[in-house]
Design an enzyme around this catalytic site. Structure first.
Site, PDB file in Angstrom:
ATOM      1  N   LYS A  13       0.867  -1.181  -0.155  1.00 41.01           N
ATOM      2  CA  LYS A  13      -0.100   0.014  -0.080  1.00 41.01           C
ATOM      3  C   LYS A  13       0.833   1.260  -0.002  1.00 41.01           C
ATOM      4  CE  LYS A  13      -2.174  -1.176   3.899  1.00 41.01           C
ATOM      5  NZ  LYS A  13      -1.287  -2.387   4.329  1.00 41.01           N
ATOM      6  N   ARG A  88      -9.684   0.929   8.536  1.00 43.09           N
ATOM      7  CA  ARG A  88      -9.221  -0.183   8.677  1.00 43.09           C
ATOM      8  C   ARG A  88     -10.199  -1.114   9.202  1.00 43.09           C
ATOM      9  NH1 ARG A  88      -3.391   0.699   8.918  1.00 43.09           N
ATOM     10  NH2 ARG A  88      -2.287  -1.460   9.072  1.00 43.09           N
ATOM     11  N   ARG A 127      11.972  -5.701   5.002  1.00 41.68           N
ATOM     12  CA  ARG A 127      11.673  -4.575   4.799  1.00 41.68           C
ATOM     13  C   ARG A 127      12.478  -3.736   5.521  1.00 41.68           C
ATOM     14  NH1 ARG A 127       5.637  -2.008   5.461  1.00 41.68           N
ATOM     15  NH2 ARG A 127       5.903  -3.200   7.609  1.00 41.68           N
ATOM     16  N   ARG A 160      11.430  -1.869  11.246  1.00 37.27           N
ATOM     17  CA  ARG A 160      10.268  -1.632  12.221  1.00 37.27           C
ATOM     18  C   ARG A 160      10.187  -2.596  13.126  1.00 37.27           C
ATOM     19  NH1 ARG A 160       5.016  -0.087   8.403  1.00 37.27           N
ATOM     20  NH2 ARG A 160       4.006  -1.382  10.001  1.00 37.27           N
ATOM     21  N   ARG A 171      -0.728  -8.871  13.403  1.00 40.18           N
ATOM     22  CA  ARG A 171      -1.196  -7.882  12.400  1.00 40.18           C
ATOM     23  C   ARG A 171      -2.154  -8.458  11.379  1.00 40.18           C
ATOM     24  NH1 ARG A 171       4.203  -5.259  10.655  1.00 40.18           N
ATOM     25  NH2 ARG A 171       3.117  -4.189   9.169  1.00 40.18           N
TER      26      ARG A 171
HETATM   27  P1  AP5 Z   1       4.847  -1.639   1.963  1.00 41.08           P
HETATM   28  O1  AP5 Z   1       4.669  -0.666   0.798  1.00 41.08           O
HETATM   29  O2  AP5 Z   1       5.629  -1.014   2.992  1.00 41.08           O
HETATM   30  O3  AP5 Z   1       3.684  -2.257   2.353  1.00 41.08           O
HETATM   31  P2  AP5 Z   1       2.262  -1.792   3.069  1.00 41.08           P
HETATM   32  O4  AP5 Z   1       0.915  -2.539   2.587  1.00 41.08           O
HETATM   33  O5  AP5 Z   1       2.275  -0.403   3.103  1.00 41.08           O
HETATM   34  O6  AP5 Z   1       2.587  -2.528   4.572  1.00 41.08           O
HETATM   35  P3  AP5 Z   1       2.582  -2.198   5.880  1.00 41.08           P
HETATM   36  O7  AP5 Z   1       3.272  -2.975   6.792  1.00 41.08           O
HETATM   37  O8  AP5 Z   1       3.070  -0.570   6.283  1.00 41.08           O
HETATM   38  O9  AP5 Z   1       1.065  -1.911   6.312  1.00 41.08           O
HETATM   39  P4  AP5 Z   1       0.371  -2.058   7.521  1.00 41.08           P
HETATM   40  O10 AP5 Z   1      -1.194  -1.694   7.091  1.00 41.08           O
HETATM   41  O11 AP5 Z   1       0.527  -3.188   8.494  1.00 41.08           O
HETATM   42  O12 AP5 Z   1       1.155  -0.987   8.479  1.00 41.08           O
HETATM   43  P5  AP5 Z   1       0.899   0.786   8.741  1.00 41.08           P
HETATM   44  O13 AP5 Z   1       2.295   1.401   9.046  1.00 41.08           O
HETATM   45  O14 AP5 Z   1      -0.335   1.128   8.072  1.00 41.08           O
HETATM   46  O15 AP5 Z   1       5.924  -2.852   1.248  1.00 41.08           O
HETATM   47  C1  AP5 Z   1       6.095  -3.993   2.216  1.00 41.08           C
HETATM   48  C2  AP5 Z   1       7.649  -4.242   1.719  1.00 41.08           C
HETATM   49  O16 AP5 Z   1       7.500  -5.011   0.528  1.00 41.08           O
HETATM   50  C3  AP5 Z   1       8.658  -3.327   1.476  1.00 41.08           C
HETATM   51  O17 AP5 Z   1       9.873  -3.611   1.806  1.00 41.08           O
HETATM   52  C4  AP5 Z   1       8.473  -2.976   0.117  1.00 41.08           C
HETATM   53  O18 AP5 Z   1       9.764  -2.542  -0.396  1.00 41.08           O
HETATM   54  C5  AP5 Z   1       8.179  -4.436  -0.398  1.00 41.08           C
HETATM   55  N1  AP5 Z   1       7.595  -4.427  -1.792  1.00 41.08           N
HETATM   56  C6  AP5 Z   1       6.500  -3.832  -2.046  1.00 41.08           C
HETATM   57  N2  AP5 Z   1       5.955  -3.843  -3.091  1.00 41.08           N
HETATM   58  C7  AP5 Z   1       6.665  -5.060  -3.620  1.00 41.08           C
HETATM   59  C8  AP5 Z   1       6.669  -5.821  -4.692  1.00 41.08           C
HETATM   60  N3  AP5 Z   1       5.555  -5.568  -5.768  1.00 41.08           N
HETATM   61  N4  AP5 Z   1       7.398  -6.648  -4.816  1.00 41.08           N
HETATM   62  C9  AP5 Z   1       8.492  -7.020  -3.970  1.00 41.08           C
HETATM   63  N5  AP5 Z   1       8.443  -6.443  -2.831  1.00 41.08           N
HETATM   64  C10 AP5 Z   1       7.602  -5.302  -2.715  1.00 41.08           C
HETATM   65  O19 AP5 Z   1       0.382   0.440  10.176  1.00 41.08           O
HETATM   66  C11 AP5 Z   1       1.080   0.081  11.249  1.00 41.08           C
HETATM   67  C12 AP5 Z   1       0.209   0.259  12.637  1.00 41.08           C
HETATM   68  O20 AP5 Z   1      -0.053   1.385  12.764  1.00 41.08           O
HETATM   69  C13 AP5 Z   1      -0.843  -0.829  12.831  1.00 41.08           C
HETATM   70  O21 AP5 Z   1      -0.439  -2.248  12.954  1.00 41.08           O
HETATM   71  C14 AP5 Z   1      -1.816  -0.055  13.683  1.00 41.08           C
HETATM   72  O22 AP5 Z   1      -1.237  -0.334  15.160  1.00 41.08           O
HETATM   73  C15 AP5 Z   1      -1.454   1.327  13.344  1.00 41.08           C
HETATM   74  N6  AP5 Z   1      -2.414   1.952  12.527  1.00 41.08           N
HETATM   75  C16 AP5 Z   1      -2.211   2.261  11.304  1.00 41.08           C
HETATM   76  N7  AP5 Z   1      -3.308   2.814  10.639  1.00 41.08           N
HETATM   77  C17 AP5 Z   1      -4.307   2.457  11.579  1.00 41.08           C
HETATM   78  C18 AP5 Z   1      -5.655   2.736  11.453  1.00 41.08           C
HETATM   79  N8  AP5 Z   1      -6.500   3.202  10.374  1.00 41.08           N
HETATM   80  N9  AP5 Z   1      -6.456   2.299  12.599  1.00 41.08           N
HETATM   81  C19 AP5 Z   1      -5.883   1.883  13.729  1.00 41.08           C
HETATM   82  N10 AP5 Z   1      -4.636   1.802  13.693  1.00 41.08           N
HETATM   83  C20 AP5 Z   1      -3.697   1.929  12.683  1.00 41.08           C
END
Ligand code: AP5
Length: 218
Positions: A13, A88, A127, A160, A171
């Site tokens: 994402k 979410r 990552r 992270r 997660r």
């Molecule tokens: P990346 O692009 O970082 O993936 P992502 O989907 O953004 O993954 P996240 O882990 O950031 O999502 P998340 O939803 O768990 O975390 P968030 O920070 O939102 O890609 C991942 C890896 O793959 C990278 O190394 C990238 O280089 C690689 N990659 C990408 N595309 C690729 C491809 N095509 N091929 C190969 N490799 C590839 O949330 C973290 C925490 O914050 C949550 O757990 C929660 O506690 C809190 N939080 C965030 N939002 C909310 C909300 N709305 N409500 C409540 N709590 C929240």
């Protein structure tokens, strides 16, 4: 144009939202990045969010929704935004509908980035993130030019604390129980578009840009 990027942790994402926001001239709103920035700055919001994030749980809705509604009122969101990691759960989805409706707007499209569970775990375990601008890298699929340094801003790269095996499992559990129902919610609203999230990053960006359609800035 207001677009949601929906998908499991590691689906890409953040990577895709950054690419597509640049290509289409839209503001990128990533709730995870906003929480991590608040933690770096040691603000009250950051302190509150930390304990939930470390356990792989969602930060409570009242904190998250307030933060997003505030962000949405900024001038750079007037002509559109990409939401990455928000909403979410159903509560957050309804709150977003309400906040946009208050401005005479609505969610236009929801891009559901689909990736297998095996691939998600591989992506998260390799990552690295820039401490300064939050750009994600992967030690195998997209390494930085200089080890430990961000290509874009030269910032320090780190792993992270919620990318450990146990927290990733938690997660994913939260994703399947609380976020997956949104697929049905937006599908019923006729807004959901599923995109294959496996393959080269640029190819996936191309799939998303054609799924979104329209012109730049719209
Ligand atoms: P990346 O692009 O970082 O993936 P992502 O989907 O953004 O993954 P996240 O882990 O950031 O999502 P998340 O939803 O768990 O975390 P968030 O920070 O939102 O890609 C991942 C890896 O793959 C990278 O190394 C990238 O280089 C690689 N990659 C990408 N595309 C690729 C491809 N095509 N091929 C190969 N490799 C590839 O949330 C973290 C925490 O914050 C949550 O757990 C929660 O506690 C809190 N939080 C965030 N939002 C909310 C909300 N709305 N409500 C409540 N709590 C929240």
């Amino acid at each position: 144009m207001y677009i949601i990027f929906l998908g499991a942790p590691g689906a890409g994402k953040g990577t895709q939202a950054a690419n597509v926001a640049k290509k289409r001239g839209l503001t990128h709103i990533a709730t995870g990045d906003l929480f991590r920035q608040a933690q770096e700055q040691k603000t009250e919001l950051g302190l509150k969010a930390r304990s939930y994030m470390e356990k792989g749980q969602l930060v409570p809705d009242e904190i998250t929704i307030k933060m997003v509604v505030e962000r949405l009122s900024a001038t750079d969101c007037r002509s559109g935004a990409i939401f990455d990691g928000f909403p979410r759960n159903l509560e957050q989805a309804k709150a977003l509908d309400k906040a946009l409706a208050a401005q005479g707007k609505a969610v236009d499209k929801v891009i559901y980035i689909k990736v297998s569970e095996e691939e998600l775990v591989k992506r998260l375990s390799g990552r690295w993130i820039c401490r300064n601008c939050q750009t994600p890298y992967h030690e195998v699929s997209s390494p930085p030019r200089v080890k430990g340094k961000c290509d874009k801003c030269g910032g320090e790269l780190y792993q992270r604390s919620d990318d450990t095996i146990d927290t990733v499992k938690q997660r994913l559990k939260v994703y399947f129980s609380q976020t997956v129902p949104l697929i049905d919610y937006y599908s019923r609203a006729g807004k959901l578009i599923e995109v294959d999230g496996e393959g080269a990053v640029d190819k996936i960006s191309g799939r998303i840009v054609s799924a979104i359609g329209g012109e730049k800035g719209r």
